[in-house]
Design a protein around this motif. Structure first.
Motif, PDB file in Angstrom:
ATOM      1  N   UNK A   4      -4.904   0.324   6.858  1.00  0.00           N
ATOM      2  CA  UNK A   4      -3.657  -0.133   6.245  1.00  0.00           C
ATOM      3  C   UNK A   4      -2.588  -0.302   7.316  1.00  0.00           C
ATOM      4  N   UNK A   5      -2.531   0.633   8.261  1.00  0.00           N
ATOM      5  CA  UNK A   5      -1.557   0.559   9.344  1.00  0.00           C
ATOM      6  C   UNK A   5      -1.770  -0.653  10.224  1.00  0.00           C
ATOM      7  N   UNK A   6      -3.022  -0.958  10.538  1.00  0.00           N
ATOM      8  CA  UNK A   6      -3.326  -2.134  11.357  1.00  0.00           C
ATOM      9  C   UNK A   6      -2.941  -3.409  10.620  1.00  0.00           C
ATOM     10  N   UNK A   7      -3.215  -3.469   9.340  1.00  0.00           N
ATOM     11  CA  UNK A   7      -2.841  -4.645   8.570  1.00  0.00           C
ATOM     12  C   UNK A   7      -1.318  -4.800   8.555  1.00  0.00           C
ATOM     13  N   UNK A   8      -0.607  -3.678   8.434  1.00  0.00           N
ATOM     14  CA  UNK A   8       0.860  -3.722   8.491  1.00  0.00           C
ATOM     15  C   UNK A   8       1.329  -4.247   9.848  1.00  0.00           C
ATOM     16  N   UNK A  31       1.943   2.192   3.937  1.00  0.00           N
ATOM     17  CA  UNK A  31       1.931   2.620   2.527  1.00  0.00           C
ATOM     18  C   UNK A  31       2.278   1.437   1.609  1.00  0.00           C
ATOM     19  N   UNK A  32       3.262   0.637   1.985  1.00  0.00           N
ATOM     20  CA  UNK A  32       3.627  -0.537   1.185  1.00  0.00           C
ATOM     21  C   UNK A  32       2.479  -1.547   1.156  1.00  0.00           C
ATOM     22  N   UNK A  57      -0.622  -0.737   1.370  1.00  0.00           N
ATOM     23  CA  UNK A  57      -1.594  -0.136   0.457  1.00  0.00           C
ATOM     24  C   UNK A  57      -1.269  -0.410  -1.000  1.00  0.00           C
ATOM     25  N   UNK A  58       0.006  -0.331  -1.349  1.00  0.00           N
ATOM     26  CA  UNK A  58       0.410  -0.612  -2.735  1.00  0.00           C
ATOM     27  C   UNK A  58       0.172  -2.082  -3.089  1.00  0.00           C
ATOM     28  N   UNK A  59       0.495  -2.988  -2.168  1.00  0.00           N
ATOM     29  CA  UNK A  59       0.251  -4.413  -2.412  1.00  0.00           C
ATOM     30  C   UNK A  59      -1.248  -4.677  -2.516  1.00  0.00           C
ATOM     31  N   UNK A  60      -2.007  -4.025  -1.663  1.00  0.00           N
ATOM     32  CA  UNK A  60      -3.460  -4.161  -1.662  1.00  0.00           C
ATOM     33  C   UNK A  60      -4.019  -3.756  -3.034  1.00  0.00           C
ATOM     34  N   UNK A  61      -3.519  -2.657  -3.566  1.00  0.00           N
ATOM     35  CA  UNK A  61      -3.995  -2.163  -4.858  1.00  0.00           C
ATOM     36  C   UNK A  61      -3.681  -3.131  -5.996  1.00  0.00           C
ATOM     37  N   UNK A  62      -2.638  -3.920  -5.854  1.00  0.00           N
ATOM     38  CA  UNK A  62      -2.223  -4.864  -6.900  1.00  0.00           C
ATOM     39  C   UNK A  62      -2.841  -6.251  -6.733  1.00  0.00           C
ATOM     40  N   UNK A  63      -3.747  -6.401  -5.786  1.00  0.00           N
ATOM     41  CA  UNK A  63      -4.418  -7.674  -5.547  1.00  0.00           C
ATOM     42  C   UNK A  63      -5.074  -8.158  -6.844  1.00  0.00           C
ATOM     43  N   UNK A  79      -6.891   5.290   7.991  1.00  0.00           N
ATOM     44  CA  UNK A  79      -6.690   5.288   9.449  1.00  0.00           C
ATOM     45  C   UNK A  79      -7.910   5.797  10.209  1.00  0.00           C
ATOM     46  N   UNK A  80      -8.618   6.761   9.665  1.00  0.00           N
ATOM     47  CA  UNK A  80      -9.794   7.294  10.336  1.00  0.00           C
ATOM     48  C   UNK A  80     -11.073   6.580   9.957  1.00  0.00           C
ATOM     49  N   UNK A  81     -10.963   5.482   9.222  1.00  0.00           N
ATOM     50  CA  UNK A  81     -12.148   4.741   8.806  1.00  0.00           C
ATOM     51  C   UNK A  81     -12.700   5.178   7.469  1.00  0.00           C
ATOM     52  N   UNK A  82     -12.058   6.166   6.836  1.00  0.00           N
ATOM     53  CA  UNK A  82     -12.546   6.664   5.556  1.00  0.00           C
ATOM     54  C   UNK A  82     -12.216   5.736   4.407  1.00  0.00           C
TER      55      UNK A  82
END
Length: 170
Positions: free
Chosen positions: A97-101, A111-112, A114-120, A134-137
């Motif tokens: 998520x951080x890399x995409x940001x 985090x934002x 991630x929220x947008x991702x969830x609303x896809x 972040x750790x690949x999980x």
């Protein structure tokens, strides 16, 4: 404006496809967190979805790694920016998520994102499943972590055969 819909069986469960007759406006998995329900004024018609069904079938068969469909997701400017960025992720590629940001020029807004991702609203075709912690999980997937795991394993299984790029999460 007429809203059309159909249901497609898939290895990850039934998929609800929604269209305005021109473009795909939704693709929802069963019991997904932000899934739409069929509304009384929607029209059941598989016609507008023939190409989407063909491409989804090829994806699930491991024969295709990209989608070429007219899409019209509805959301805020920020959400649409995140969804556009998701479409640049290559088959088999995972990012955090951080890399995409960071790619969006918004470092610190993981985090934002991630929220947008969830609303896809067009899951799978707009590949929100390719975003990981972040750790690949495997974290957060509106369609459920079992589906996210299945999709990532599916892409990993076919990536080398299709010549697809694979990357570790940043």
């Amino acid at each position: 404006m007429t809203t059309f819909y159909t249901t497609l069986r898939s290895p990850i469960g039934d998929l609800l496809l929604v269209s305005d007759g021109e473009a795909l406006t939704g693709l929802y998995t069963e019991q997904a967190r932000y899934a739409r329900a069929v509304e009384a004024d929607w029209t059941p018609d598989p016609g507008p979805f023939r190409e989407a069904e063909r491409q989804l079938s090829a994806y699930f068969e491991g024969e295709a790694r990209a989608f070429d469909l007219p899409l019209a997701p509805r959301g805020t400017d920020f959400q649409r920016g995140v969804w556009d960025a998701l479409r640049t992720l290559r088959y088999g590629e995972c990012v955090s998520y951080g890399e995409l940001a960071r790619r969006l020029g918004r470092p610190g807004s993981g985090r934002a994102v991630g929220h947008a991702n969830a609303r896809n609203p067009i899951s799978l075709i707009v590949p929100c499943h390719r975003v990981v912690g972040a750790g690949g999980g495997l974290t957060g997937y509106a369609g459920g972590l079992d589906r996210k795991r299945w999709l990532l394993e599916h892409e990993t299984r076919f990536a080398s055969r299709l010549g697809a790029y694979q990357a570790r999460p940043a």
